[in-house]
Design an enzyme around this catalytic site. Sequence first.
Site, PDB file in Angstrom:
ATOM      1  N   GLU A  47      -3.162  -2.858  -2.398  1.00 38.12           N
ATOM      2  CA  GLU A  47      -4.286  -2.257  -1.650  1.00 38.12           C
ATOM      3  C   GLU A  47      -4.608  -0.850  -2.131  1.00 38.12           C
ATOM      4  O   GLU A  47      -3.772   0.050  -2.093  1.00 38.12           O
ATOM      5  CB  GLU A  47      -3.914  -2.224  -0.162  1.00 38.12           C
TER       6      GLU A  47
ATOM      7  N   ASP B 293     -11.934   6.785   6.754  1.00 41.25           N
ATOM      8  CA  ASP B 293     -11.078   5.626   7.029  1.00 41.25           C
ATOM      9  C   ASP B 293     -10.428   5.813   8.399  1.00 41.25           C
ATOM     10  O   ASP B 293      -9.221   5.940   8.524  1.00 41.25           O
ATOM     11  CB  ASP B 293     -10.009   5.547   5.924  1.00 41.25           C
TER      12      ASP B 293
ATOM     13  N   LYS C 174      -7.266   2.686  -2.096  1.00 43.23           N
ATOM     14  CA  LYS C 174      -7.869   3.524  -1.059  1.00 43.23           C
ATOM     15  C   LYS C 174      -8.540   4.708  -1.721  1.00 43.23           C
ATOM     16  O   LYS C 174      -8.200   5.064  -2.847  1.00 43.23           O
ATOM     17  CB  LYS C 174      -6.742   3.907  -0.112  1.00 43.23           C
TER      18      LYS C 174
ATOM     19  N   HIS D 250      -8.343  -6.399   4.931  1.00 46.71           N
ATOM     20  CA  HIS D 250      -7.959  -5.559   6.066  1.00 46.71           C
ATOM     21  C   HIS D 250      -9.274  -5.194   6.744  1.00 46.71           C
ATOM     22  O   HIS D 250      -9.932  -4.226   6.359  1.00 46.71           O
ATOM     23  CB  HIS D 250      -7.225  -4.289   5.615  1.00 46.71           C
TER      24      HIS D 250
ATOM     25  N   HIS E  32     -11.615   1.579   2.980  1.00 48.69           N
ATOM     26  CA  HIS E  32     -11.076   2.261   1.811  1.00 48.69           C
ATOM     27  C   HIS E  32     -12.049   2.465   0.667  1.00 48.69           C
ATOM     28  O   HIS E  32     -11.643   2.526  -0.489  1.00 48.69           O
ATOM     29  CB  HIS E  32      -9.837   1.515   1.316  1.00 48.69           C
TER      30      HIS E  32
ATOM     31  N   TRP F 179       0.868  -1.187   0.000  1.00 53.63           N
ATOM     32  CA  TRP F 179       0.000   0.000   0.000  1.00 53.63           C
ATOM     33  C   TRP F 179       0.895   1.222   0.000  1.00 53.63           C
ATOM     34  O   TRP F 179       1.797   1.327   0.828  1.00 53.63           O
ATOM     35  CB  TRP F 179      -0.918   0.048   1.230  1.00 53.63           C
TER      36      TRP F 179
ATOM     37  N   ASP G  56      -6.908  -4.464  10.249  1.00 50.57           N
ATOM     38  CA  ASP G  56      -6.176  -3.203  10.091  1.00 50.57           C
ATOM     39  C   ASP G  56      -6.935  -2.060  10.745  1.00 50.57           C
ATOM     40  O   ASP G  56      -7.810  -1.461  10.128  1.00 50.57           O
ATOM     41  CB  ASP G  56      -5.923  -2.902   8.600  1.00 50.57           C
TER      42      ASP G  56
ATOM     43  N   ASP H 179     -10.162   3.887  10.975  1.00 52.32           N
ATOM     44  CA  ASP H 179      -9.494   2.751  11.608  1.00 52.32           C
ATOM     45  C   ASP H 179      -9.924   2.510  13.048  1.00 52.32           C
ATOM     46  O   ASP H 179      -9.093   2.266  13.935  1.00 52.32           O
ATOM     47  CB  ASP H 179      -7.966   2.888  11.503  1.00 52.32           C
TER      48      ASP H 179
ATOM     49  N   ASP I  63      -9.472  -3.323   2.038  1.00 54.41           N
ATOM     50  CA  ASP I  63      -9.529  -2.710   3.363  1.00 54.41           C
ATOM     51  C   ASP I  63     -10.938  -2.133   3.486  1.00 54.41           C
ATOM     52  O   ASP I  63     -11.357  -1.325   2.645  1.00 54.41           O
ATOM     53  CB  ASP I  63      -8.458  -1.623   3.483  1.00 54.41           C
TER      54      ASP I  63
HETATM   55  C1  RNT Z   1      -3.687   2.722   5.054  1.00 52.84           C
HETATM   56  C2  RNT Z   1      -3.784   1.271   4.733  1.00 52.84           C
HETATM   57  C3  RNT Z   1      -2.629   0.432   5.178  1.00 52.84           C
HETATM   58  C4  RNT Z   1      -2.143   0.802   6.552  1.00 52.84           C
HETATM   59  C5  RNT Z   1      -1.065  -0.092   7.084  1.00 52.84           C
HETATM   60  C6  RNT Z   1      -0.424   0.472   8.306  1.00 52.84           C
HETATM   61  O1  RNT Z   1      -4.835   3.417   4.800  1.00 52.84           O
HETATM   62  O2  RNT Z   1      -4.960   0.763   5.271  1.00 52.84           O
HETATM   63  O3  RNT Z   1      -2.966  -0.907   5.080  1.00 52.84           O
HETATM   64  O4  RNT Z   1      -3.178   0.843   7.479  1.00 52.84           O
HETATM   65  O5  RNT Z   1      -0.171  -0.324   6.093  1.00 52.84           O
HETATM   66 ZN    ZN Z   2      -5.254  -1.346   5.166  1.00 52.20          ZN
END
Ligand code: RNT
Ligand code: ZN
Length: 417
Positions: A224, A292, A226, A284, A260, A185, A324, A294, A257
């Site tokens: 990945e 996003d 986003k 993820h 994303h 990513w 993630d 997290d 993810d």
């Molecule tokens: C970032 C991505 C990625 C990170 C990690 C730390 O938006 O989700 O996967 O969270 O690499």
């Molecule tokens: Zn991620």
Amino acid sequence: MNEQNIRQAYALAVERYAAIGIDVEMVMQQLQGVQLSLHCWQADDVTGFESAGELTGGIQATGNYPGKARNIDELRADVLKAASLIPGKHRLNLHEIYGDFGGKFVDRDEVEPAHFESWMQWAAEQGMKLDFNSTSFSHPKSGDLSLAHPDEGIRSFWIEHTKRCRAVAEEMGKRQGDPCIMNLWVHDGSKDITVNRMKYRALLKDSLDQVFATEYQHMKDCIESKVFGIGLESYTVGSNDFYIGYAAQNQKIITLDTGHFHPTESVADKVSSMLLYVPELMLHVSRPVRWDSDHVTIMNDETLDLCKEIVRCDALDRVHVGLDYFDASINRIGAYVIGSRATQKCMLQALLEPLHLLRKYEANGQGFERLALLEECKSLPWNAVWDMFCLKNNVPVGESFIAEVQKYEAEVTSKRN
Ligand code: RNT
Ligand code: ZN
């Protein structure tokens, strides 16, 4: 928790599920086989051991809950503590910045398998398999662009980094006798309008071609996408369309993810489409709140739908389940446990679905019956099966893991400052 009650409730649940044609013992075995890839970066808010510089690349960990892991030993201890409260055997997902650099500064274009030697030994002792990630963020050469940088010097620095990361992943995979899944990513994007969308994407494509030129046996690549990063709101080089095209053309694994995508987009719905064109998926699992963000994964409709789709596509062997999120505002070990157990609970419910019956109704055009059974499934005693799964795996049943996390906090993490 009273063991006899758990066993009794389980026995009743087995009968209840048998009535709709579900073999709970078999489901328990299937769930046992689902390995989560625990993200090492939850333990220290994505800091790593390279330098104590700020987190860049459009991602952010908010909060300053005390007790974050400050070094490799603390991080390992925290991961083991978390793993001891999660049923089953799981993997650990490392980022390049978590290498064992022995107090020396090792720049990203110098990383070697040797910097992960102690990790590989430790993982083997723990019976934990490793996954890996290159790290484009939190570095003076990151800026807004890395693999898509128009400056050849900077771009080749990141190409070299990513190639070396693949060599590290290959070594991990070889040593553990199981492919190491390496995620790529990059944050590359632009805060404001760019008039060069094509140019950066062409550069990223070329960089990926160079990075992937070496064929490996013991690692697998995933890429990945986003929507946007903080400070990079107007344009993301590695968008969803970009990586779908790249992955389909080059048969790479796509990382989905769950944070994303646009907020109303269903990630679950992507599974069946993508699996028709790419070999495997990596997840993820996260919880986006408005963006996003997290947040810690919980048992919500999005995660349930995602797990159900994997099972309905009969794709458990083609989907790698990683987590993630990074929440710095609550106990970090507790955050691991909540998110992991929530993901497993969702997977369990997916496995307990009476698909054969639901599909029979659907084939017969019995829409009422299909909807009624889907609704009833929500309140079937899956929780009794979950408790038994925890009991069998020798981890705390139900909320009793809270006290374990508190104990570790009192004895270990609260002493860090
Ligand atoms: C970032 C991505 C990625 C990170 C990690 C730390 O938006 O989700 O996967 O969270 O690499
Ligand atoms: Zn991620």
